[in-house]
Structure formats: C-alpha cells, structure tokens
Design a protein around this motif. Structure first.
Motif, PDB file in Angstrom:
ATOM      1  N   TRP A 104       0.835  -1.209   0.000  1.00  0.00           N
ATOM      2  CA  TRP A 104       0.000   0.000   0.000  1.00  0.00           C
ATOM      3  C   TRP A 104       0.869   1.258   0.000  1.00  0.00           C
ATOM      4  CZ3 TRP A 104      -4.571  -0.208  -1.798  1.00  0.00           C
ATOM      5  CH2 TRP A 104      -5.386  -1.324  -1.596  1.00  0.00           C
ATOM      6  N   LEU A 105       1.990   1.226   0.720  1.00  0.00           N
ATOM      7  CA  LEU A 105       2.892   2.385   0.714  1.00  0.00           C
ATOM      8  C   LEU A 105       3.521   2.573  -0.665  1.00  0.00           C
ATOM      9  CD1 LEU A 105       4.579   2.029   4.219  1.00  0.00           C
ATOM     10  CD2 LEU A 105       2.894   3.750   3.506  1.00  0.00           C
ATOM     11  N   ARG A 106       3.872   1.468  -1.323  1.00  0.00           N
ATOM     12  CA  ARG A 106       4.428   1.566  -2.678  1.00  0.00           C
ATOM     13  C   ARG A 106       3.406   2.130  -3.655  1.00  0.00           C
ATOM     14  NH1 ARG A 106       7.447  -3.790  -4.652  1.00  0.00           N
ATOM     15  NH2 ARG A 106       7.565  -2.600  -6.586  1.00  0.00           N
ATOM     16  N   ILE A 107       2.188   1.646  -3.558  1.00  0.00           N
ATOM     17  CA  ILE A 107       1.160   2.130  -4.487  1.00  0.00           C
ATOM     18  C   ILE A 107       0.844   3.594  -4.213  1.00  0.00           C
ATOM     19  CG2 ILE A 107      -1.089   1.622  -3.378  1.00  0.00           C
ATOM     20  CD1 ILE A 107      -1.786   0.115  -5.983  1.00  0.00           C
ATOM     21  N   ASN A 108       0.830   3.979  -2.941  1.00  0.00           N
ATOM     22  CA  ASN A 108       0.599   5.381  -2.581  1.00  0.00           C
ATOM     23  C   ASN A 108       1.673   6.266  -3.206  1.00  0.00           C
ATOM     24  OD1 ASN A 108      -0.676   7.548  -0.965  1.00  0.00           O
ATOM     25  ND2 ASN A 108       1.267   7.503   0.128  1.00  0.00           N
ATOM     26  N   ASN A 109       2.898   5.838  -3.145  1.00  0.00           N
ATOM     27  CA  ASN A 109       4.009   6.601  -3.719  1.00  0.00           C
ATOM     28  C   ASN A 109       3.900   6.651  -5.252  1.00  0.00           C
ATOM     29  OD1 ASN A 109       6.498   8.068  -3.255  1.00  0.00           O
ATOM     30  ND2 ASN A 109       7.483   6.363  -4.311  1.00  0.00           N
ATOM     31  N   ALA A 110       3.579   5.517  -5.871  1.00  0.00           N
ATOM     32  CA  ALA A 110       3.493   5.464  -7.338  1.00  0.00           C
ATOM     33  C   ALA A 110       2.333   6.317  -7.864  1.00  0.00           C
ATOM     34  CB  ALA A 110       3.335   4.016  -7.793  1.00  0.00           C
ATOM     35  N   LEU A 111       1.259   6.415  -7.097  1.00  0.00           N
ATOM     36  CA  LEU A 111       0.100   7.191  -7.539  1.00  0.00           C
ATOM     37  C   LEU A 111       0.393   8.691  -7.604  1.00  0.00           C
ATOM     38  CD1 LEU A 111      -2.732   5.354  -5.600  1.00  0.00           C
ATOM     39  CD2 LEU A 111      -2.510   5.513  -8.093  1.00  0.00           C
TER      40      LEU A 111
END
Length: 156
Positions: A104-111
């Motif tokens: 979730w932290l990775r996806i938050n950053n990628a978004l």
C-alpha cells in the motif's frame, strides 16, 4: 501534454496463500508492454496490488492512466480506504498496521506521479485483456522465481 496509457491488471494465486503471479498489460497508442512475475508464497490480494504497482512504477513520466482491474480490494482500497488509512497513520480501527502495508505504501508513492482513472470489471466474463492478464498471471504463478520476503517474514 500527458500521455494516456491504458493498463490492465490481474493477480493470481494457486492456493491462498500459495504460489502467486501477477500480470500487467500497458498500452500506449499501438505499443504494448507486458509485465509479469511469479512468487513462491504470497496471497491473491498481494498479487492484485503488485500488478498495479508494477505498471505504475514502470512508467518513466507522469501519465494519465486508465487502470482496468477485477479486484475490488485494489479499487476500494485506493479510492475508499487509503484516505482513511492515511489519516490514521496507516493503521486500522484496532490501531494495528494495515495488512499489506508494504505494498500500500508503494502504491501510494506510485500514484503521486500519475492521474489515475479506475475501471472495475467482473472477472471471467470474457473481457479480452482481463482474460489475457489472468492467463499470464496463472502461468507466472506456476513458475515462481521470487520470494515475497515481506509476506513470508510477517508469518513468522
């Protein structure tokens, strides 16, 4: 001017938990790129997240991305739950870190780099790209090559 990229994703798990794989199809104009990997031990939700993460992280410039997924976990997680989790410092109502926080932290950053529109499709109803992603994700799950270290360590 932003590029408009279509992204189709799916995750698969042979057993849950079990060997898993994800598949992402990125399409820009007439160009197509397939991203896929298989993991020895993971969950279906983690593979659904990895499919989206791999696609967003692959893009090397800010784009308008139309993501088609059959995962309500991913779509609802991003649209409905992430704003709450952020306010609660990535903790659930029981004050524990949310499941799959690493992803979730990775996806938050990628978004942060893209403008994303989410399209949900029901699985296994004949949506051409979703069926293709499903087939590729299953094939990767049958031939794993990566350890999902975060998941495996969380089970110790």
């Amino acid at each position: 001017m932003f590029k408009i990229v279509k992204m189709f994703t799916d995750g698969s798990c042979l057993g849950n938990p079990g060997a898993g794989g994800y598949s992402t199809i990125l399409r820009y104009k007439f160009h197509e790129k397939i991203l896929t990997s298989g993991f020895y031990l993971t969950t279906n939700n983690r593979m659904e997240l990895m499919a989206v993460i791999s696609g967003l992280e692959f893009l090397n410039q800010s784009c308008i991305v139309e993501v088609t997924t059959d995962s309500l976990y991913v779509k609802k997680g991003i649209i409905d739950w992430m704003p709450i989790w952020k306010r609660q410092e990535w903790k659930n109502n029981k004050k524990k870190l949310i499941k799959n926080i690493d992803l979730w932290l990775r996806i938050n950053n990628a978004l942060k780099n893209h403008t994303v529109n989410w399209i949900w499709v029901k699985a296994h109803i004949g949506h051409k790209e979703n069926e293709r992603c499903d087939m590729i994700a299953r094939q990767s799950a049958r031939h794993p090559s990566i350890k999902d270290i975060y998941y495996e360590n969380s089970k110790l």
